[in-house]
Enzyme design. Structure first.
Site, short mmCIF file in Angstrom:
data_model
loop_
_atom_site.label_atom_id
_atom_site.label_comp_id
_atom_site.label_asym_id
_atom_site.label_seq_id
_atom_site.Cartn_x
_atom_site.Cartn_y
_atom_site.Cartn_z
N GLU A 76 51.54 -57.05 30.72
CA GLU A 76 51.59 -58.43 31.24
C GLU A 76 52.44 -58.52 32.51
O GLU A 76 53.41 -59.27 32.60
CB GLU A 76 52.11 -59.39 30.18
CG GLU A 76 51.15 -59.55 29.02
CD GLU A 76 51.57 -60.60 28.01
OE1 GLU A 76 52.67 -61.18 28.17
OE2 GLU A 76 50.79 -60.86 27.08
N GLU A 94 45.38 -57.45 23.41
CA GLU A 94 45.98 -58.38 22.45
C GLU A 94 45.07 -59.58 22.26
O GLU A 94 44.56 -60.14 23.23
CB GLU A 94 47.35 -58.86 22.93
CG GLU A 94 48.41 -57.79 23.01
CD GLU A 94 49.75 -58.34 23.45
OE1 GLU A 94 49.96 -59.57 23.34
OE2 GLU A 94 50.58 -57.55 23.92
N ASN A 122 45.52 -59.36 27.74
CA ASN A 122 46.03 -60.02 26.56
C ASN A 122 45.52 -61.46 26.62
O ASN A 122 45.92 -62.22 27.51
CB ASN A 122 47.55 -60.00 26.52
CG ASN A 122 48.11 -58.60 26.41
OD1 ASN A 122 47.37 -57.64 26.16
ND2 ASN A 122 49.41 -58.46 26.62
N TYR A 172 44.45 -65.11 24.55
CA TYR A 172 44.64 -65.90 23.34
C TYR A 172 43.93 -67.24 23.35
O TYR A 172 43.60 -67.77 22.30
CB TYR A 172 46.13 -66.13 23.08
CG TYR A 172 46.86 -64.88 22.71
CD1 TYR A 172 47.02 -64.51 21.38
CD2 TYR A 172 47.35 -64.02 23.69
CE1 TYR A 172 47.65 -63.34 21.03
CE2 TYR A 172 47.99 -62.85 23.35
CZ TYR A 172 48.14 -62.51 22.02
OH TYR A 172 48.76 -61.33 21.68
N HIS A 199 57.01 -52.15 28.43
CA HIS A 199 56.78 -53.50 27.93
C HIS A 199 57.94 -54.38 28.37
O HIS A 199 58.62 -55.00 27.53
CB HIS A 199 56.66 -53.50 26.41
CG HIS A 199 55.29 -53.20 25.90
ND1 HIS A 199 54.44 -54.16 25.42
CD2 HIS A 199 54.63 -52.03 25.80
CE1 HIS A 199 53.31 -53.61 25.01
NE2 HIS A 199 53.40 -52.30 25.24
N ARG A 252 48.00 -49.25 19.52
CA ARG A 252 48.65 -49.46 20.81
C ARG A 252 50.15 -49.68 20.58
O ARG A 252 50.54 -50.54 19.79
CB ARG A 252 48.04 -50.68 21.50
CG ARG A 252 48.73 -51.04 22.82
CD ARG A 252 48.08 -52.25 23.47
NE ARG A 252 48.81 -52.64 24.67
CZ ARG A 252 49.46 -53.80 24.81
NH1 ARG A 252 49.44 -54.69 23.85
NH2 ARG A 252 50.10 -54.06 25.93
#
Length: 519
Positions: A201, A411, A343, A345, A155, A111
């Site tokens: 995002e 991510e 994404n 985490y 991005h 990616r």
């Protein structure tokens, strides 16, 4: 007119990240436990904000016709004490070496993002031949090694010229320019690229760029800014930017479906940052607050794409500050998604604190969560611990709330201090826990299609430049060759991708064997 107290946000989402020591099952997990069509990979970007960290590998910021993006302007304003990403990992010149490294590692997908200002330096109009050649060469190299290219169009690195001309994402003029830029990418690269993401995002970009000023274009207003902002209005601009992001995304999807999909057979999605928000207690107020955080953080973008309008709680709390979709816009946005990428985490715990926002006129429920994680990290300084895994939870939420759309995990990874210590056993513990969590989601019917670690290489980060890292590979910035070195996690991930499996227990006691087993 309703009193301001009724229009303001009715809670402050106070986040309590509760690190816990995880002990997984002793059973092996293999690549073969996932469907053959499932793709495992890793990622990087030209420029972007990632989980509040600015990450770039491309470098060559002002070579071969590339013009500044809003990230270049931000970095060169001295935000990082003089550090910039002008050279970074220099993937612009070292792409062949890096792609070979990906193939040797066993990546099935890679990616990356295209720098808009490298491909179209003026934001619109003529294409830069050298930029076009670079991306053609990179994509050809990736494909020739049997790796799927997964491309993000933006991005967060808007050409500075468009920011200067009409305010970038604050203007609806951006919709036509972004759609035209996407059309160039589809035309030039779509014969080899089948997986497109419009924006990375989108929720964090709107918050960081227009609410607290932590990211370009550095808009905010007192007392909400976390940096000094020259302009902005934190109570209105995040909503306006978010609305234009949705309209631009949907216009790009409409273009692809009308002109390219029947020929190229690809798909177009949107990327969001996703906490898994859980109530701090079982008290009703905390349960409602956690749902409110999910609505403001995820539903802000997903509800319009699935249902054609914003969540009711956003319309109630934000009132007139939240733009309204016309019937035509609602019809255009609804269904304008082939997949949703996340994404992810960490899991966060949300506690209702409704009485603390007496003077907060923004009504922006999600921002409190963003602010807490950003300033406190939710962790020990400089590192994400292995925390309560929420990947299965957030995927189940999308399955139950939004009809189980196709999903990608774009991510997932651990931040550690950036140094030459390659024995990153905590990153291995983190990745194996989350991949195990992902397997549970797949077996429970979640429509997830792929998983990408973040990140492939160590590089430049938003808050501390070169002080922290997420990479599987260390880059020696003191070496003029910028030599890449595999960490233990790179060998571990390579073992997994090559079908050697792993055990939750015991692997961290066998570092020497692991280091040599994938060679």
């Amino acid at each position: 007119m309703m009193p301001a107290k009724q229009l303001r946000c009715i809670f402050t989402a106070i986040i309590f990240v509760l690190p816990i020591l995880l002990s997984g099952a002793d059973d092996d997990i293999h690549r073969s436990d996932f469907p053959d069509t499932f793709v495992f990979g890793s990622g990087s970007s030209a420029y972007q904000v990632r989980n509040f960290y600015f990450y770039t590998v491309e470098g060559a910021a002002f070579e071969d016709g590339r013009t500044p993006s809003i990230w270049d302007t931000f970095a060169h304003a001295g935000e990082y004490g003089g550090a910039t990403a002008d050279v970074s990992c220099d993937a612009y010149h070292k792409y062949k070496e890096d792609v070979k490294l990906m193939a040797d590692t066993g990546l099935e997908g890679y990616r990356f993002s295209i720098s808009w200002s490298r491909l179209i330096p003026n934001g619109r109009g003529p294409v830069n031949p050298k930029g076009l050649q670079y991306y053609n060469n990179l994509i050809d190299e990736i494909v020739s090694h049997g790796i799927q290219p997964h491309v993000t169009l933006c991005h967060s690195d808007l050409p500075q010229v468009l920011e200067d001309e009409y305010g970038g994402w604050m203007s609806r003029k951006i919709i036509d320019d972004f759609t035209a830029y996407a059309g160039v990418c589809f035309k030039e690269f779509g014969d080899r690229v089948l997986h497109w993401t419009t924006l990375n995002e989108a929720n964090v970009f709107a918050l960081g760029g227009y609410d607290n000023g932590m990211t370009p274009p550095n808009h905010c207003s007192p007392p909400f800014g976390m940096r000094s902002c020259p302009i902005g209005n934190s109570s209105t601009e995040p909503y306006i930017a978010g609305h234009n992001l949705l309209l631009a995304h949907s216009a790009v999807v409409r273009l692809y479906r009308k002109k390219y999909k029947s020929i190229q057979h690809g798909s177009v999605g949107l990327n969001l940052f996703a906490f898994w928000s859980l109530p701090y207690t079982n008290e009703t107020a905390d349960v409602i607050a956690a749902q409110r955080a999910n609505d403001f953080y995820l539903g802000w973008f997903v509800n319009p794409l699935i249902f054609g309008d914003y969540p009711d709680i956003m319309k109630k709390n934000a009132g007139s500050r939240l733009p309204k979709f016309t019937i035509q816009e609602s019809n255009q946005v609804k269904g304008a998604i082939d997949f949703i990428a996340l994404n992810h985490y960490m899991t966060v715990r949300v506690k209702d604190n409704s009485n603390s926002l007496e003077n907060d006129i923004r009504d922006f429920s999600a921002d409190a969560a963003f602010r807490f994680i950003l300033t406190n990290g939710g962790t020990s300084p400089g590192q994400y611990p292995v925390i309560e895994p929420g990947l299965e939870g957030v995927l189940e939420y999308f399955k139950q709330t939004y009809g189980n759309p196709p999903m990608y995990i774009h991510e997932n990874g651990q931040m550690t201090p950036r140094n030459a210590t390659f024995n990153d056993t905590t990153r291995i513990e983190y990745l194996q826990t989350y991949i195990g969590n992902l397997l549970h989601a797949v077996r429970n019917g979640s429509n997830v299609k792929g998983y990408f670690t973040w990140s492939f290489l160590d590089c430049f980060e938003l808050l501390d430049a070169y002080g922290s890292a997420f990479g599987l590979y260390y880059v020696d910035l003191n070496d003029k060759e910028l030599t890449r070195y595999p960490k233990l996690s790179a060998h571990w991930y390579s073992n997994f991708l090559k079908g050697k499996g792993y055990k939750h227990s015991g692997i961290l006691q066998n570092e020497d064997k692991l280091l040599h087993s994938s060679q």
